[in-house]
Design a protein around this motif. Sequence first.
Motif, short mmCIF file in Angstrom:
data_model
loop_
_atom_site.label_atom_id
_atom_site.label_comp_id
_atom_site.label_asym_id
_atom_site.label_seq_id
_atom_site.Cartn_x
_atom_site.Cartn_y
_atom_site.Cartn_z
N VAL A 178 4.13 14.69 0.36
CA VAL A 178 3.01 15.52 -0.05
C VAL A 178 2.21 15.88 1.19
CG1 VAL A 178 0.80 15.45 -1.26
CG2 VAL A 178 2.83 14.53 -2.35
N ASN A 179 2.00 17.17 1.36
CA ASN A 179 1.13 17.64 2.46
C ASN A 179 1.59 17.14 3.81
OD1 ASN A 179 -0.56 19.11 0.86
ND2 ASN A 179 -1.95 17.39 0.49
N GLY A 180 2.87 17.12 4.03
CA GLY A 180 3.36 16.79 5.35
C GLY A 180 3.37 15.30 5.65
N THR A 181 3.21 14.48 4.65
CA THR A 181 3.34 13.05 4.92
C THR A 181 3.75 12.37 3.62
OG1 THR A 181 2.23 11.11 5.77
CG2 THR A 181 0.92 12.58 4.43
N TRP A 182 4.15 11.13 3.74
CA TRP A 182 4.59 10.40 2.56
C TRP A 182 3.36 9.89 1.80
CZ3 TRP A 182 9.37 11.01 1.13
CH2 TRP A 182 10.35 11.28 2.09
N ASP A 183 3.37 10.14 0.52
CA ASP A 183 2.26 9.68 -0.32
C ASP A 183 2.52 8.23 -0.67
OD1 ASP A 183 0.19 9.36 -2.01
OD2 ASP A 183 0.96 10.69 -3.59
N LEU A 184 1.81 7.34 0.01
CA LEU A 184 2.13 5.93 -0.13
C LEU A 184 1.88 5.39 -1.53
CD1 LEU A 184 0.79 4.64 3.27
CD2 LEU A 184 3.14 5.00 2.59
N LYS A 185 1.01 6.07 -2.25
CA LYS A 185 0.73 5.56 -3.61
C LYS A 185 1.98 5.61 -4.47
CE LYS A 185 -3.19 7.93 -4.43
NZ LYS A 185 -3.74 8.22 -3.10
N GLN A 186 2.87 6.56 -4.17
CA GLN A 186 4.06 6.68 -5.01
C GLN A 186 5.11 5.65 -4.67
OE1 GLN A 186 5.53 10.55 -5.90
NE2 GLN A 186 3.76 11.54 -4.95
N PHE A 187 4.86 4.89 -3.61
CA PHE A 187 5.86 3.91 -3.24
C PHE A 187 5.48 2.52 -3.70
CE2 PHE A 187 8.86 6.12 -0.63
CZ PHE A 187 8.18 7.23 -0.18
N GLU A 188 4.53 2.43 -4.59
CA GLU A 188 4.04 1.10 -4.91
C GLU A 188 4.98 0.37 -5.85
OE1 GLU A 188 0.00 0.71 -6.04
OE2 GLU A 188 -0.67 1.79 -4.26
N LYS A 189 5.10 -0.89 -5.58
CA LYS A 189 5.92 -1.75 -6.44
C LYS A 189 5.12 -2.99 -6.66
CE LYS A 189 9.74 -3.72 -4.97
NZ LYS A 189 11.14 -4.06 -4.65
N GLU A 190 4.81 -3.29 -7.92
CA GLU A 190 4.01 -4.48 -8.24
C GLU A 190 2.68 -4.48 -7.50
OE1 GLU A 190 6.61 -7.40 -6.90
OE2 GLU A 190 8.19 -6.81 -8.29
N GLY A 191 2.09 -3.30 -7.42
CA GLY A 191 0.75 -3.24 -6.85
C GLY A 191 0.70 -3.16 -5.33
N LYS A 192 1.83 -3.40 -4.65
CA LYS A 192 1.81 -3.33 -3.18
C LYS A 192 2.78 -2.25 -2.74
CE LYS A 192 2.84 -7.44 -2.13
NZ LYS A 192 2.93 -8.85 -1.80
N THR A 193 2.50 -1.65 -1.58
CA THR A 193 3.41 -0.60 -1.12
C THR A 193 4.74 -1.22 -0.70
OG1 THR A 193 1.51 -0.31 0.31
CG2 THR A 193 2.90 1.59 -0.05
N ASP A 194 5.79 -0.59 -1.16
CA ASP A 194 7.13 -1.07 -0.82
C ASP A 194 7.56 -0.38 0.47
OD1 ASP A 194 10.40 -0.69 -2.40
OD2 ASP A 194 9.70 -1.89 -0.71
N TRP A 195 7.28 -1.05 1.61
CA TRP A 195 7.51 -0.40 2.90
C TRP A 195 8.97 -0.09 3.14
CZ3 TRP A 195 3.36 1.60 4.65
CH2 TRP A 195 2.13 0.98 4.45
N ASP A 196 9.83 -0.90 2.61
CA ASP A 196 11.25 -0.64 2.80
C ASP A 196 11.64 0.73 2.29
OD1 ASP A 196 12.77 -3.95 2.45
OD2 ASP A 196 11.96 -2.85 4.14
N SER A 197 11.11 1.08 1.12
CA SER A 197 11.50 2.38 0.58
C SER A 197 10.86 3.52 1.37
CB SER A 197 11.14 2.48 -0.89
OG SER A 197 9.79 2.12 -1.07
N VAL A 198 9.69 3.26 1.96
CA VAL A 198 9.09 4.29 2.82
C VAL A 198 10.00 4.55 4.01
CG1 VAL A 198 7.11 4.91 4.22
CG2 VAL A 198 6.76 3.64 2.12
#
Lengths: 260, 466
Positions: A105-125
């Motif tokens: 979104v808007n030239g960057t990854w929307d970290l909110k969409q990567f959340e798993k169990e309330g925390k950002t899933d950095w691996d998927s980012v």
Amino acid sequence: MSISMALFSPPISSPLLNPNPIPKISLSLLSTKRLSLVSLTRASSDNGTSTPASSTVSATTVEAPKPVEEVSVKSPSENGAVGGEETDLTTTTTTEIKFQDAKWVNGTWDLKQFEKEGKTDWDSVIVAEAKRRKWLEDNPETTTNDEPVLFDTSIIPWWAWMKRYHLPEAELLNGRAAMVGFFMAYFVDSLTGVGLVDQMGNFFCKTLLFVAVAGVLFIRKNEDLDKLKGLIEETTLYDKQWQAAWKEPESSSSTVSSKK
Amino acid sequence: MATFTLKSFTGLRQSSPDQTSFISHVPSSLSLPQRRTPLRVSAARSSPNLANRKLRVAVIGGGPAGGAAAETLAQGGIETILIERKMDNCKPCGGAIPLCMVGEFNLPLDIIDRRVTKMKMISPSNIAVDIGRTLKEHEYIGMVRREVLDQYLRERAEKSGATVINGLFLKMDLPENWDTPYVLHYTEYDGKTGATGQKKTMEVDAVIGADGANSRVAKSIGAGDYDYAIAFQERIRIPDDKMTYYEDLAEMYVGDDVSPDFYGWVFPKCDHVAVGTGTVTHKGDIKKFQLATRNRAKDKILGGKIIRVEAHPIPEHPRPRRLSKRVALVGDAAGYVTKCSGEGIYFAAKSGRMCAEAIVEGSQNGKKMIDESDLRKYLEKWDKTYLPTYRVLDVLQKVFYRSNPAREAFVEMCSDEYVQKMTFDSYLYKKVAPGNPLEDLKLAVNTIGSVFRANALRREIEKLNV
């Protein structure tokens, strides 16, 4: 494999305007035996992105992945008069596919969409960014001022990188070093009768240890040997080229060997 | 004084033995201008004055190097001849000059078409980073048209007393002795004899080869070859609204698609932009790289018309021999283009000036014959002053232009303010500035981090390829 291929090819060859091939994939999911593998990948990706599944099953990496099947015509109808001797740069009617992803979104990854169990899933980012870069390497895109790319990999915390890349490799290398060390110690002991503690006191053994550690660190694949040799030559080449002016050739012949 | 009358006796080849015998008879009250060790012969200091004439030096090539050299020689009292083959030559060039060049060479500000104060670096995955926030008000990168700059420097040389000849250097006959002249063979174009010109010869005492990457002077002295890059550029006139974006901004694109070992660029010129790229290792694919560069900038140059296509070789490192007896190479002919940024104009002009200064000093303002040791002084001074700069840029190129991950890391690092400040300081003032050690440490850590992350992403990409 072949079943999945046969089932996956229809979505690709279907008209590009099919935005949601999910139903087809879920059908194929049920009929393939690779339920576990594919369902894992489905869980980690969102609804909009169907290609992660296809790429991990390795059935359809031939075709360019089409996350969202939107075709954007890249050139506005610019029909400037082409001068006789000038070449016009407008491209007409070439359809190109830009990188699109619901999470981008808007030239960057929307970290909110990567959340798993309330925390950002950095691996998927990390995986998502890798996919974006792979896409761009295969299909280079123009940069635009309307949608600048702003993503900076340093927002992903250092421990996520460590966990994903450094630790597995460290484990591998330590394992290798341990195996080499154990057998070398046994070997030396059986040949010379010098125990492990006494080996560590010996200078030669310490050198061997250093060589073993350095070898494990620097030579991880067979190709690394040649790469290292090339590297040493490469680092000194430029200096040698500059110093050539100060070395007088022995004979005053006009053709001097060129330092390549 | 008695010593001078002996020195002007040009019939003497080996002047020192006679003069030492004379010296032994001289009363101690007479002060000698120079000390002479009895057995040394070949140094220029002991060479006799040139009788009734000044030292004659030819400068082959009238670009920045030739123009600067000719001006300095003429101002130093040396009879200078500048030979240039095409007076209105538009050398294909990025055209960027650093701030220090304006001051050092007293360039008038109207030579500079544009002042670039912002740069954009664009990574392979189109991550764009703006550079230039740290520039002060008066700092900029000057964009010039080569034909304007070259002409200006040549005119200045002419005003200082140099003779500018429109001619093509063909070859030269090397002298047998230390004081016999070089014979230059050239074709003079003087308009009257038409396009073919007239073959002429000229005798000169020393030659400065400033004739560019395909230097004939270099070939004549057997200077050896160098690796070179091909720079390919298209000049594109884009619509005015798109041109405002490039008002004071230049772009650099990095990526395997754009060039495997260099970068693609969009530089603003007077009323158009120059879009180009270059490569050393894959010269055959240069058209492909150019298309990729245009593709990456497509949105911003859409609707533009290509008005000119040009290409030129860029040396990658100096030639093995940069001088021979009384011939010295300067500028592109010597190979003084930096790696990583490919900058050559400033170094060409500076080397021309430095070489000319060495000749002026060695000949004592044109009174004496020079020899190789005087020219070696120029090489020593040059290497001492600029070798660190060249080395640093070489390391940067080796580390950051290797592969796409390295380029991504490079662009990421350029977003750091400290990096920007250091880069611009060293580019604009040509001094490898010592930085703050703490910041340097932070920078080192950040570099390692960026490189690690980029390589990790590359490994991830490779996993996806499987």
